[in-house]
Write a protein that holds these residues in place. Structure first.
Motif, mmCIF file in Angstrom:
data_model
loop_
_atom_site.group_PDB
_atom_site.id
_atom_site.type_symbol
_atom_site.label_atom_id
_atom_site.label_comp_id
_atom_site.label_asym_id
_atom_site.label_seq_id
_atom_site.Cartn_x
_atom_site.Cartn_y
_atom_site.Cartn_z
ATOM 1 N N PHE A 1 2.676 10.810 5.625
ATOM 2 C CA PHE A 1 3.426 9.309 5.673
ATOM 3 C C PHE A 1 3.225 8.711 6.711
ATOM 4 O O PHE A 1 2.757 9.085 7.641
ATOM 5 C CB PHE A 1 4.928 9.926 5.931
ATOM 6 C CG PHE A 1 5.348 10.762 4.599
ATOM 7 C CD1 PHE A 1 6.119 10.097 3.637
ATOM 8 C CD2 PHE A 1 5.535 12.185 4.710
ATOM 9 C CE1 PHE A 1 6.603 10.751 2.440
ATOM 10 C CE2 PHE A 1 5.807 12.765 3.511
ATOM 11 C CZ PHE A 1 6.311 12.178 2.484
ATOM 12 N N GLN A 2 3.456 7.320 6.482
ATOM 13 C CA GLN A 2 2.965 6.482 7.586
ATOM 14 C C GLN A 2 3.904 6.607 9.023
ATOM 15 O O GLN A 2 3.436 6.440 9.880
ATOM 16 C CB GLN A 2 3.089 5.003 6.951
ATOM 17 C CG GLN A 2 2.920 3.814 8.135
ATOM 18 C CD GLN A 2 2.773 2.303 7.454
ATOM 19 O OE1 GLN A 2 3.371 2.386 5.990
ATOM 20 N NE2 GLN A 2 2.823 1.590 7.941
ATOM 21 N N ASN A 3 5.162 6.751 8.574
ATOM 22 C CA ASN A 3 6.258 6.995 9.629
ATOM 23 C C ASN A 3 6.396 8.504 9.639
ATOM 24 O O ASN A 3 6.975 8.888 8.847
ATOM 25 C CB ASN A 3 7.435 6.254 9.581
ATOM 26 C CG ASN A 3 8.028 6.253 8.365
ATOM 27 O OD1 ASN A 3 6.968 6.614 7.250
ATOM 28 N ND2 ASN A 3 9.192 6.218 7.958
ATOM 29 N N LYS B 1 0.749 -1.361 0.085
ATOM 30 C CA LYS B 1 -0.130 -0.088 0.050
ATOM 31 C C LYS B 1 0.818 1.265 0.022
ATOM 32 O O LYS B 1 0.814 2.146 -0.723
ATOM 33 C CB LYS B 1 -0.937 0.027 1.319
ATOM 34 C CG LYS B 1 -1.804 -1.318 1.180
ATOM 35 C CD LYS B 1 -2.569 -1.246 2.438
ATOM 36 C CE LYS B 1 -2.072 -1.439 3.825
ATOM 37 N NZ LYS B 1 -1.104 -2.525 4.001
ATOM 38 N N THR B 2 1.808 1.283 0.959
ATOM 39 C CA THR B 2 2.465 2.513 1.018
ATOM 40 C C THR B 2 3.536 2.458 -0.105
ATOM 41 O O THR B 2 3.631 3.661 -0.870
ATOM 42 C CB THR B 2 3.486 2.445 2.294
ATOM 43 O OG1 THR B 2 2.777 2.197 3.323
ATOM 44 C CG2 THR B 2 4.482 3.627 2.469
ATOM 45 N N THR B 3 4.002 1.423 -0.804
ATOM 46 C CA THR B 3 4.494 1.396 -2.144
ATOM 47 C C THR B 3 3.886 2.107 -3.038
ATOM 48 O O THR B 3 4.430 2.798 -3.898
ATOM 49 C CB THR B 3 5.155 0.135 -2.375
ATOM 50 O OG1 THR B 3 5.753 -0.336 -1.300
ATOM 51 C CG2 THR B 3 6.060 0.284 -3.725
ATOM 52 N N LEU C 1 -3.684 9.883 2.328
ATOM 53 C CA LEU C 1 -3.386 9.814 3.868
ATOM 54 C C LEU C 1 -2.945 8.184 4.092
ATOM 55 O O LEU C 1 -3.534 7.313 3.824
ATOM 56 C CB LEU C 1 -4.651 9.938 4.485
ATOM 57 C CG LEU C 1 -5.507 11.544 4.349
ATOM 58 C CD1 LEU C 1 -6.527 11.403 5.000
ATOM 59 C CD2 LEU C 1 -4.396 12.461 4.622
ATOM 60 N N ASP C 2 -1.552 8.035 4.755
ATOM 61 C CA ASP C 2 -1.224 6.813 4.877
ATOM 62 C C ASP C 2 -1.371 6.427 6.290
ATOM 63 O O ASP C 2 -0.620 7.133 7.380
ATOM 64 C CB ASP C 2 0.324 6.606 4.390
ATOM 65 C CG ASP C 2 0.803 5.447 4.450
ATOM 66 O OD1 ASP C 2 0.134 4.385 4.901
ATOM 67 O OD2 ASP C 2 1.875 5.096 3.708
ATOM 68 N N GLU C 3 -2.292 5.583 6.888
ATOM 69 C CA GLU C 3 -2.704 5.205 8.081
ATOM 70 C C GLU C 3 -2.840 6.497 8.942
ATOM 71 O O GLU C 3 -2.068 6.653 10.196
ATOM 72 C CB GLU C 3 -1.470 4.305 8.587
ATOM 73 C CG GLU C 3 -1.555 3.183 7.547
ATOM 74 C CD GLU C 3 -0.777 1.780 8.234
ATOM 75 O OE1 GLU C 3 -0.706 1.939 9.576
ATOM 76 O OE2 GLU C 3 -0.360 0.870 7.641
ATOM 77 N N PRO C 4 -3.694 7.502 8.810
ATOM 78 C CA PRO C 4 -3.809 8.461 9.638
ATOM 79 C C PRO C 4 -4.320 8.169 10.989
ATOM 80 O O PRO C 4 -3.939 9.047 12.098
ATOM 81 C CB PRO C 4 -4.873 9.395 9.000
ATOM 82 C CG PRO C 4 -5.560 8.599 7.917
ATOM 83 C CD PRO C 4 -4.678 7.467 7.634
HETATM 84 MG MG LIG Z 1 2.518 1.049 4.748
#
Ligand SMILES: [Mg+2]
Ligand SMILES: Nc1ncnc2c1ncn2[C@@H]1O[C@H](COP(=O)(O)OP(=O)(O)OP(=O)(O)O)[C@@H](O)[C@H]1O
Lengths: 281, 413, 363
Positions: A89-91, A47-49, A180-183
């Protein structure tokens, strides 16, 4: 949803491999204007990729991405941001040493002009723009209830506020599509609830389309109109929340993971648990 | 010209293998820690200083004849360089880098620069004298000091591919500094000739001793009939030469020095040893695991601190070996820290980067490549010697940022 | 919500132009310059007045290096190279210019014109250094921190070698007139360039110190400054926010190099003969230490650190031999104990104004 709205962001058949690992393969997405779409999948699904491919952090090795008719693939990340794609960003990747206000003001940087001569001599044009950036930033912070923290260093904020600040900064770029990555990661249930309503209101207020990665199935099923499910870099299912939730391939992907992991890390277990919760609710 | 190029090639091979040894240290550390140990070139310099200081100290205190040093002198000097550099390498990692393992890259970089500066400048302080000449003038100080020094000879200068042209009876001429041979000789252009003289001389106690020495002929090429007076250096008196026998040694077009052979043999064995260590031992596989992923490695029960320390010591020991060998070839230890010596270390760094940092074979390849560029470049136009090397670095980084053998890594986002 | 463009249009004129904020700093620059020039001789003897000139030069050097190393986070180790370019170009402008225009160098009757030449040399030196900064900045886009450090280090060394290769200084008017271009670039090889008159009085030096500080501070507190800082904080996030890394990294390099060139050009007009070793890494390290000590990103921190590190060895003469050892220890201890430097990214006055109102824009 009466007539099908125009497609805003379209990815067709994008993919990338990392030294043999097909992190994303043949992914196609279609996000219409004003839509709220979800992208889910077990850990490591890609997903993030996928976000990184859309925003140009990684170059797509196959396929193409278009935003409102202009081709994004091959462009550099800052050009893609300028075209109207913004992300979190997720992180969390805030500018930690800068103040909360500066972080958001930096978001609107790409919509301004920045001549060195103007900067050094503090011409009216420069001051005007600087004031406008500040006002906008404060207004955005106000929407997220962060205006009281404007002078704090971004890294000193609590985790939840940092996530909100990232959304705030992304919105300052005046995006057409917000990724939005894992908000909701690391938030407690009540925070998650308010996040859900914030996300909805962002869409109304800014007229942006939103693509959301989230592990909390309750949240995703609740607010998204359309969901794409990734596993091992490939789309295994796509459709309305109800359809996806009942798709045996999706259930297998999540349950399979849980079995595989067995005694492994608990993180993956949340996939199953949340899915269960979503079906119940 | 052809011979000249071949000569450059021999130098390239010898110095290239030294660059490769130092480059390996950069690459090993980069492999496990993913950062460039700026102080590595200074560990190399430290190795040279240690070799010098130990050699001079032993010669002065053990009553060694510096013209004919015993074999164990070299061994002791080598060991001292290994021990000092290994120890310093360990300390650098333990006290400067380890506390910063989780710090931002920039901080680690600055610390590395600090350590590098520290080693350079501590060495430059002129400390108390630890060895004096018979006349009492200081020969070596600890620390090393800033004045130019010359490495004592640890190994006789031997050209391996010399041949004997003629043998016979020699005598002195009318004046000092001239020798007369008993046969006609022909000296060719572009070669070195020397006379290996064996003669008897009365020592201070009156007893006769056999003296073997080497005189070089200070005459132009051409044919000289028997009985012609030939000038030599050093100059010997007719009395000294009476009854002497000579052997006319003809130097090769492309001389191969014993020291060059030793350098290449030692370096290559160390490189082979390193390969074995990395691919055949437990420590080696731990190093490889670490270079792949530190977290996973530590989860799998690898004692990362020990492996990292080991890697630093290993790299430093390789640098020390190079630092021991280098001054045997180029004995001038002048302009220590600020000039040539640090540049040498930097060239090794360039070698590591050009080969692909983190890649052991790349470091070796890079070492030879950089030496080739340097020496053939210097042959073309000497003053730009260092410029070529850095120009290559910049070009490689621009067009192949991961070096020739390195592979691309993408930062995970 | 209004777009930034609309918003900018709607800012009232009264807020867009505040003369005091805009002009006062420049007035202050001139005031500082006069103050140092007039007060220093009253308080100190000639030796210390001269030391003060050296202090000023290093303040400019440190502040300018801070733009690229501190604010933008691109660790350059070749600043001395830029300074040396400025030094030589500046010195040669005055020297060769005097020969061409006046026939000799350093005459009292030519002092005013000579000073004009120096200012021209300053501009020329800054431009030449900026050009070099552009060339070095371009590869920096492709390089991660430690590689960039090495490349810039190599750049300084290349400058040194090239300077050593220059031909013998032309020291006669006829010689200069015969081939002005060649004369201008005859930097006298390894021995260094002699005879540049010491036109850079404390007035000029401290004028440029003040200007450098105002420019650097205004840059830092501006949208461009935020872009610089964002690159230092997180390149990936900066790119995602639409910052053109190429543009801003090159900007930072060019600016830093230009002011470094100014520092160098001034330095060669203080009675110090520029020599090729000035371009080498020893000098670069000296400036890096000032920047790190003062705080990466702190303009006032760099100023204080530069003053301190130039004065300290002057005051403690016995320290000379151990100076660099001490600096090295300082650098390491700093990184272990207080890695952000004395002031971090903050300015000195931020410390006692601790939590003032939210501010991110103009001063
Ligand atoms: Mg991810
Ligand atoms: N730069 C990279 N180099 C090598 N492999 C990578 C890189 N980026 C991602 N991967 C790999 O690609 C796969 C997909 O990773 P990705 O981060 O996209 O997963 P994800 O779906 O976001 O998972 P999560 O829910 O844990 O965030 C993983 O196996 C990951 O290790």
């Amino acid at each position: 949803m009466s007539t099908a709205p125009a497609t805003l962001l379209e990815a067709s058949d994008i993919g990338i491999t990392f030294g043999g690992l097909k992190a994303v393969q043949g992914l196609s997405l279609r996000v219409p204007t004003g839509a709220l779409h979800g992208l889910i999948g077990p850990n490591g699904a890609g997903k993030t990729t996928a976000f990184n491919l859309l925003t140009g952090v990684y170059q797509t090795q196959t396929g193409s991405v278009t935003l409102a008719g202009t081709t994004l693939s091959g462009k550099r990340p800052h050009e893609i941001a300028l075209a109207g794609l913004s992300r979190t960003f997720q992180n969390i990747r805030l500018f930690g040493e800068l103040s909360v206000l500066d972080n958001v003001m930096l978001g609107s940087h790409l919509r301004g002009t920045h001549r060195l001569i103007r900067t050094v001599f503090r011409t009216p044009a420069f001051v005007r723009q600087e004031e406008a950036m500040r006002e906008r930033a404060l207004e955005l912070l106000g929407i997220f209830g962060l205006q009281g923290l404007a002078a704090e260093q971004a890294k000193s904020l609590p985790y939840g506020d940092q996530r909100r600040l990232e959304i705030c900064r992304a919105l300052a770029t005046e995006p057409k599509v917000l990724l939005l990555d894992e908000p909701a990661a690391g938030m407690n249930p009540s925070e998650k609830k308010s996040l859900a309503s914030t996300i909805r209101s962002i869409r109304e207020r800014f007229g942006v389309a939103i693509l959301l990665i989230e592990h909390d199935m309750g949240l995703v099923m609740d607010i998204c109109e359309h969901i794409t499910v990734l596993d091992h870099g490939q789309v295994i299912s796509a459709g309305t929340p109800r359809f996806v939730q009942d798709d045996p391939k999706v259930i297998e992907a999540y349950l399979g993971v849980v079995e595989e992991e067995g005694t492994g890390n608990g993180e993956r277990g949340t996939g199953k648990a949340s899915l269960g919760k979503a079906s119940a609710g | 010209m052809g011979y000249e190029l071949l000569q450059i090639l021999t130098v390239t091979i010898a110095v290239g293998s030294l660059y490769a040894l130092v480059a390996l240290g950069y690459t090993l550390v980069y492999g496990v820690l993913k950062f460039i140990n700026f102080a590595h070139s200074d560990v190399f310099v430290l190795g040279a200083w240690t070799s010098f200081t130990t050699a001079v100290f032993l010669i002065a205190t053990q009553g060694i004849d510096s013209a004919n040093p015993p074999w164990w002198l070299g061994v002791l000097v080598f060991l001292s360089a290994l021990v000092v550099c290994g120890g310093v390498g360990y300390c650098i990692e333990r006290f400067a880098y380890r506390p910063l393992r989780k710090a931002p890259r920039l901080n680690v970089l600055i610390t590395a620069i600090g350590v590098s500066l520290l080693l350079q400048n501590v060495g430059q302080i002129t400390g108390p004298t630890i060895a004096r000449s018979e006349q009492g003038s200081p020969l070596a100080t600890l620390p090393f000091g800033a004045t130019p020094k010359r490495m004592p000879t640890l190994l006789p200068e031997v050209v391996l591919n010399e041949s004997t042209l003629a043998k016979g009876q020699a005598q002195g001429g009318a004046a000092r500094g001239v020798v007369v041979l008993d046969q006609q000789i022909t000296l060719e252009e572009g070669r070195q000739y020397r006379l290996a003289i064996t003669r008897m001389q009365a020592g201070s106690d009156g007893a006769l001793r056999t003296i073997r020495e080497s005189l070089s002929l200070a005459v132009e090429s051409g044919t000289y009939a028997a009985g012609t007076e030939l000038r030599t250096t050093p100059r010997r008196t007719p009395e000294e030469l009476s009854g002497a026998t000579y052997e006319l040694r003809r130097g090769p077009r492309v001389p191969i020095n014993l020291i060059d052979v030793i350098i290449v043999v030692v370096s290559l064995s160390l490189m082979v040893g390193l390969q074995v260590l990395i691919y055949r031992t437990k420590m080696g596989s731990a190093m490889r695991a670490l270079s792949h992923n530190v977290e996973t490695a530590s989860l799998m029960g690898i004692n990362t601190n020990r492996v990292i320390s080991f890697t630093f010591v290993l790299g430093s020991v390789l640098a020390a070996s190079a630092a021991f060998l280098y001054p045997m070839k180029y004995p001038g230890l002048n302009q220590t820290a600020h000039g040539i010596w640090v540049l040498l270390g930097l060239k090794a760094f360039v070698a590591a980067v050009v080969g692909g940092i983190g890649n052991v074979r790349g470091a070796v390849l890079g070492g030879f490549l950089i030496a080739a560029i340097e020496f053939f470049g210097a042959w073309a136009y000497a003053p730009l010697r260092d410029v070529y090397v850095f120009a290559v670095l910049i070009l490689v980084l621009l067009y192949r940022p991961n070096g020739l053998l390195g592979k691309a890594v993408m930062e995970k986002v | 919500m209004k777009t930034l463009a609309q918003h900018t249009k709607d800012v009232p004129a009264s807020r867009a132009f505040r003369p005091a904020v805009v002009f006062l700093p420049w007035v202050a620059c001139v005031a500082v310059a006069f103050a140092v020039q007039l007060v220093a001789p009253a308080l100190f003897d000639d030796y210390w007045v001269n030391v003060l000139r050296r202090v000023g030069v290093f303040v400019i050097a440190a502040v300018s290096l801070n733009i690229v190393n501190g604010i933008t986070g691109q660790f350059s180790m070749g600043h001395a190279g830029f300074m040396a370019i400025g030094s030589y170009i500046g010195a040669s402008t005055t020297y060769t210019g005097s020969l061409l225009l006046h026939g000799s160098v350093g005459d009292d009757s030519f002092a005013v014109q000579g000073t004009m030449l120096m200012l021209g040399g300053l501009v020329a030196g800054a431009c030449a250094a900026a050009g070099a900064g552009y060339l070095v900045g371009l590869p920096s886009l492709r390089l991660r921190g430690d590689y960039l450090a090495i490349v810039t280090l190599g750049f300084g060394e290349i400058i040194r070698v090239l300077l050593e290769l220059t031909s013998k200084q032309v020291d006669t008017a006829d010689g200069a007139r015969a081939n002005p271009f060649a004369a201008f670039f005859s930097f006298n090889g390894p021995t260094g360039f002699f005879g540049t008159p010491a036109y850079a009085s404390n007035f000029w030096i401290w004028l440029f110190v003040a200007i450098t500080c105002v420019v650097a501070y205004r840059l830092k507190r501006s949208s461009s400054g935020r872009a610089f800082l964002s690159i230092r904080e997180d390149e990936i996030a900066a790119r995602a926010m639409g910052i053109d890394l190429t543009k801003y990294k090159v900007r930072a390099f060019v600016l830093a190099a230009a002011f470094g060139g100014v520092a160098g050009a001034l330095f060669s007009h203080t009675g110090v003969n520029p020599s090729p070793t000035d371009a080498g890494f020893q000098r670069s390290f000296d400036i890096i230490i000032m920047v790190v000590l003062g705080g990466l990103g702190s303009i006032s921190g760099s100023v204080l650190a530069a003053i301190l590190l130039v004065l300290l060895p002057e005051m403690l003469r016995g320290l000379q031999e151990y100076r660099l050892v001490l600096y090295a220890v300082l650098l390491i201890v700093m990184m272990l104990v207080r890695p952000q430097g004395l002031f971090g990214v903050k300015e000195v006055w931020d410390l006692w104004g601790a939590k003032r109102k939210a501010r991110g824009g103009t001063p």
